[in-house]
Motif scaffolding. Structure first.
Motif, PDB file in Angstrom:
ATOM      1  N   SER A 104       0.797  -1.230   0.000  1.00 21.56           N
ATOM      2  CA  SER A 104       0.000   0.000   0.000  1.00 21.56           C
ATOM      3  C   SER A 104       0.826   1.275   0.000  1.00 21.56           C
ATOM      4  CB  SER A 104      -0.961   0.009   1.191  1.00 21.56           C
ATOM      5  OG  SER A 104      -0.265  -0.215   2.406  1.00 21.56           O
ATOM      6  N   GLY A 105       2.124   1.194   0.335  1.00 20.97           N
ATOM      7  CA  GLY A 105       2.949   2.393   0.285  1.00 20.97           C
ATOM      8  C   GLY A 105       3.617   2.629  -1.051  1.00 20.97           C
ATOM      9  N   ALA A 106       3.408   1.736  -2.011  1.00 18.84           N
ATOM     10  CA  ALA A 106       3.992   1.897  -3.347  1.00 18.84           C
ATOM     11  C   ALA A 106       3.335   3.063  -4.078  1.00 18.84           C
ATOM     12  CB  ALA A 106       3.822   0.614  -4.149  1.00 18.84           C
ATOM     13  N   ILE A 107       4.141   3.837  -4.785  1.00 15.22           N
ATOM     14  CA  ILE A 107       3.618   4.958  -5.575  1.00 15.22           C
ATOM     15  C   ILE A 107       2.961   4.404  -6.835  1.00 15.22           C
ATOM     16  CG2 ILE A 107       4.223   7.063  -6.818  1.00 15.22           C
ATOM     17  CD1 ILE A 107       4.508   7.320  -3.801  1.00 15.22           C
ATOM     18  N   LEU A 108       1.774   4.906  -7.152  1.00 17.83           N
ATOM     19  CA  LEU A 108       1.034   4.409  -8.311  1.00 17.83           C
ATOM     20  C   LEU A 108       1.850   4.488  -9.591  1.00 17.83           C
ATOM     21  CD1 LEU A 108      -2.603   5.773  -7.837  1.00 17.83           C
ATOM     22  CD2 LEU A 108      -1.914   3.374  -7.973  1.00 17.83           C
ATOM     23  N   GLY A 109       2.546   5.606  -9.778  1.00 20.56           N
ATOM     24  CA  GLY A 109       3.340   5.761 -10.992  1.00 20.56           C
ATOM     25  C   GLY A 109       4.428   4.707 -11.112  1.00 20.56           C
ATOM     26  N   THR A 110       5.029   4.332  -9.982  1.00 22.46           N
ATOM     27  CA  THR A 110       6.042   3.283  -9.981  1.00 22.46           C
ATOM     28  C   THR A 110       5.432   1.945 -10.369  1.00 22.46           C
ATOM     29  OG1 THR A 110       7.300   4.430  -8.260  1.00 22.46           O
ATOM     30  CG2 THR A 110       7.753   2.089  -8.568  1.00 22.46           C
ATOM     31  N   VAL A 111       4.245   1.655  -9.834  1.00 23.43           N
ATOM     32  CA  VAL A 111       3.549   0.416 -10.182  1.00 23.43           C
ATOM     33  C   VAL A 111       3.269   0.369 -11.678  1.00 23.43           C
ATOM     34  CG1 VAL A 111       1.452  -0.946  -9.822  1.00 23.43           C
ATOM     35  CG2 VAL A 111       2.517   0.220  -7.883  1.00 23.43           C
ATOM     36  N   ALA A 112       2.797   1.481 -12.222  1.00 20.07           N
ATOM     37  CA  ALA A 112       2.478   1.534 -13.648  1.00 20.07           C
ATOM     38  C   ALA A 112       3.725   1.312 -14.502  1.00 20.07           C
ATOM     39  CB  ALA A 112       1.826   2.875 -13.985  1.00 20.07           C
ATOM     40  N   ARG A 113       4.825   1.961 -14.130  1.00 16.15           N
ATOM     41  CA  ARG A 113       6.045   1.854 -14.937  1.00 16.15           C
ATOM     42  C   ARG A 113       6.676   0.463 -14.831  1.00 16.15           C
ATOM     43  NH1 ARG A 113       6.090   7.301 -13.430  1.00 16.15           N
ATOM     44  NH2 ARG A 113       7.098   6.883 -11.436  1.00 16.15           N
ATOM     45  N   GLN A 114       6.689  -0.113 -13.623  1.00 14.25           N
ATOM     46  CA  GLN A 114       7.239  -1.462 -13.484  1.00 14.25           C
ATOM     47  C   GLN A 114       6.410  -2.473 -14.274  1.00 14.25           C
ATOM     48  OE1 GLN A 114       8.021  -2.785  -9.489  1.00 14.25           O
ATOM     49  NE2 GLN A 114       9.216  -0.985  -8.961  1.00 14.25           N
ATOM     50  N   SER A 115       5.101  -2.286 -14.281  1.00 17.55           N
ATOM     51  CA  SER A 115       4.233  -3.186 -15.044  1.00 17.55           C
ATOM     52  C   SER A 115       4.491  -3.057 -16.535  1.00 17.55           C
ATOM     53  CB  SER A 115       2.762  -2.870 -14.735  1.00 17.55           C
ATOM     54  OG  SER A 115       2.490  -2.995 -13.351  1.00 17.55           O
ATOM     55  N   ALA A 116       4.629  -1.820 -16.997  1.00 17.32           N
ATOM     56  CA  ALA A 116       4.880  -1.590 -18.417  1.00 17.32           C
ATOM     57  C   ALA A 116       6.190  -2.239 -18.862  1.00 17.32           C
ATOM     58  CB  ALA A 116       4.903  -0.094 -18.707  1.00 17.32           C
ATOM     59  N   LEU A 117       7.205  -2.173 -18.018  1.00 18.06           N
ATOM     60  CA  LEU A 117       8.487  -2.784 -18.344  1.00 18.06           C
ATOM     61  C   LEU A 117       8.384  -4.303 -18.507  1.00 18.06           C
ATOM     62  CD1 LEU A 117      10.926  -0.782 -16.026  1.00 18.06           C
ATOM     63  CD2 LEU A 117      10.914  -0.795 -18.529  1.00 18.06           C
ATOM     64  N   ARG A 118       7.389  -4.883 -17.862  1.00 18.25           N
ATOM     65  CA  ARG A 118       7.181  -6.328 -17.951  1.00 18.25           C
ATOM     66  C   ARG A 118       6.157  -6.696 -19.026  1.00 18.25           C
ATOM     67  NH1 ARG A 118       8.447  -8.807 -13.027  1.00 18.25           N
ATOM     68  NH2 ARG A 118       7.975 -10.787 -14.093  1.00 18.25           N
ATOM     69  N   GLY A 119       5.689  -5.695 -19.783  1.00 16.56           N
ATOM     70  CA  GLY A 119       4.703  -5.960 -20.816  1.00 16.56           C
ATOM     71  C   GLY A 119       3.329  -6.268 -20.269  1.00 16.56           C
ATOM     72  N   ILE A 120       2.980  -5.626 -19.139  1.00 12.91           N
ATOM     73  CA  ILE A 120       1.683  -5.830 -18.495  1.00 12.91           C
ATOM     74  C   ILE A 120       0.906  -4.512 -18.526  1.00 12.91           C
ATOM     75  CG2 ILE A 120       0.522  -6.376 -16.316  1.00 12.91           C
ATOM     76  CD1 ILE A 120       1.726  -8.779 -17.693  1.00 12.91           C
ATOM     77  N   SER A 121      -0.323  -4.575 -18.998  1.00  9.74           N
ATOM     78  CA  SER A 121      -1.145  -3.384 -19.171  1.00  9.74           C
ATOM     79  C   SER A 121      -2.316  -3.391 -18.192  1.00  9.74           C
ATOM     80  CB  SER A 121      -1.674  -3.324 -20.608  1.00  9.74           C
ATOM     81  OG  SER A 121      -2.517  -2.214 -20.802  1.00  9.74           O
ATOM     82  N   GLY A 122      -2.765  -2.192 -17.846  1.00 11.87           N
ATOM     83  CA  GLY A 122      -3.923  -2.052 -16.985  1.00 11.87           C
ATOM     84  C   GLY A 122      -3.820  -0.872 -16.036  1.00 11.87           C
ATOM     85  N   MET A 123      -2.573  -0.444 -15.745  1.00 15.81           N
ATOM     86  CA  MET A 123      -2.378   0.645 -14.789  1.00 15.81           C
ATOM     87  C   MET A 123      -1.746   1.881 -15.413  1.00 15.81           C
ATOM     88  SD  MET A 123      -3.534  -0.424 -11.869  1.00 15.81           S
ATOM     89  CE  MET A 123      -2.788   0.682 -10.682  1.00 15.81           C
ATOM     90  N   GLU A 124      -1.628   1.913 -16.744  1.00 17.38           N
ATOM     91  CA  GLU A 124      -0.925   3.034 -17.383  1.00 17.38           C
ATOM     92  C   GLU A 124      -1.560   4.382 -17.033  1.00 17.38           C
ATOM     93  OE1 GLU A 124      -0.597  -0.434 -20.399  1.00 17.38           O
ATOM     94  OE2 GLU A 124      -2.050   0.339 -18.943  1.00 17.38           O
ATOM     95  N   TRP A 125      -2.874   4.415 -16.919  1.00 17.41           N
ATOM     96  CA  TRP A 125      -3.583   5.669 -16.629  1.00 17.41           C
ATOM     97  C   TRP A 125      -3.133   6.305 -15.316  1.00 17.41           C
ATOM     98  CZ3 TRP A 125      -6.263   5.829 -12.054  1.00 17.41           C
ATOM     99  CH2 TRP A 125      -6.535   4.590 -11.447  1.00 17.41           C
ATOM    100  N   SER A 126      -2.610   5.464 -14.401  1.00 16.22           N
ATOM    101  CA  SER A 126      -2.229   5.972 -13.083  1.00 16.22           C
ATOM    102  C   SER A 126      -0.803   6.493 -13.019  1.00 16.22           C
ATOM    103  CB  SER A 126      -2.418   4.872 -12.034  1.00 16.22           C
ATOM    104  OG  SER A 126      -1.478   3.829 -12.211  1.00 16.22           O
TER     105      SER A 126
END
Length: 306
Positions: A104-126
């Motif tokens: 819960s302390g993770a920054i949304l933008g960090t979650v979005a960028r780490q996901s994108a680096l792994r080829g996972i979509s769904g959080m880019e808007w954040s």
């Protein structure tokens, strides 16, 4: 807070307890008086242990992530601030149902960028949102037609009396920029969240993130602010109403209703929480007088503003 309570906290937390901490250093608006004490937590386990100890001691506390979407009074806070820095992110890619699990302390933008680096979509808007996962789940954060409600699978919750359990998204009873936690002040702590996702290419995910970030820079002001100040009324835009009321660029002291987007109040370095509060009250009163619309704050007030 009484001296014997501080003694109990010192005995329980030792060097982890930081006293008389300026909240201006922990909020995105860069305003606010001092909190009686602050306890940093760095893992989900530390966060859980800290909350349980404070409940056992009957000590009032709040959870603070990035410090966005809040306005802390210049008079400070007579409660314990638990600074949530638990930020681990786990991304499941090798299945037909990929997902993202973030503390819960993770920054949304960090979650979005780490996901994108792994080829996972769904959080880019954040990606452009400065808040944490916990704050986003709590307030049903959203942008660009998306929201936490639309992508959350479940949240791991520590309840004061019921312990730890997984809450499916339906149990959070989401409404626009609101959850059951925000409305009912449930004695619970959001430990982590699991988000639905789909597989994509790294290039496609990053293209979306870049587009959202460019749009944010073009439409939202830089500088210290709380984020969006008011919720958008049904079928309307809070920023448009404030601008139509003639308040865009209006200043009180070192706080200003942004000339770029009127639903943001920016600290021009040296503003006080009271100046921001006065601008908010002015916007509410003027919009109500001119248009008959009552603007509801999206941010939360912490401390005394009387």
């Amino acid at each position: 807070m009484k001296p014997h309570q501080l003694d109990e906290l010192r005995a329980a937390f030792g060097a982890r307890l930081h006293e008389n901490i300026s909240m201006a250093n922990y909020t995105t608006a860069r305003v606010g008086g001092s909190a009686v004490a602050l306890i940093p937590t760095h893992t989900q386990e530390e966060l859980s242990e800290c909350a349980q100890m404070l409940w056992n001691l009957s000590m009032p506390f709040i959870i603070l992530g990035s410090g966005s979407n809040i306005l802390v009074s210049d008079k400070g806070l007579d409660v314990i601030v638990v600074h949530n820095r638990a930020h681990n992110v786990r991304i499941k890619t090798n299945s037909d149902s990929p997902y993202i699990e973030a503390e819960s302390g993770a920054i949304l933008g960090t979650v979005a960028r780490q996901s994108a680096l792994r080829g996972i979509s769904g959080m880019e808007w954040s990606a452009p949102i400065p808040g944490t996962v916990g704050g986003a789940v709590y307030g049903n954060a959203g942008a660009y037609g998306n929201s936490i409600q639309s992508c959350l699978k479940m949240a791991k919750i520590l309840h004061k009396t019921e312990g730890v359990s997984d809450w499916p998204v339906e149990k959070l009873n989401y409404q626009y920029r609101s959850s059951v936690f925000k409305r009912e002040k449930i004695p619970a702590v959001i430990l982590s969240a699991t988000f639905n996702a789909v597989q994509t290419s790294r290039e496609e995910a990053w293209e979306k993130i870049d587009a959202y970030q460019v749009h944010r820079k073009e439409t939202q002001p830089p500088g210290a602010s709380m984020g969006s100040t008011f919720k958008n009324p049904p079928g309307e835009s809070a920023g448009r109403l404030i601008e139509a009321a003639g308040l865009k660029g209006h200043r009180i002291g070192r706080a200003i209703i942004s000339p770029i987007h009127a639903n943001f109040i920016v600290n021009l370095e040296g503003a006080t929480a009271q100046e921001i509060y006065q601008l908010m009250k002015l916007a509410q009163e003027t919009v109500a007088d001119k248009f008959g619309v009552v603007l509801e704050p999206e941010i939360e007030f912490l401390g005394d503003f009387s």
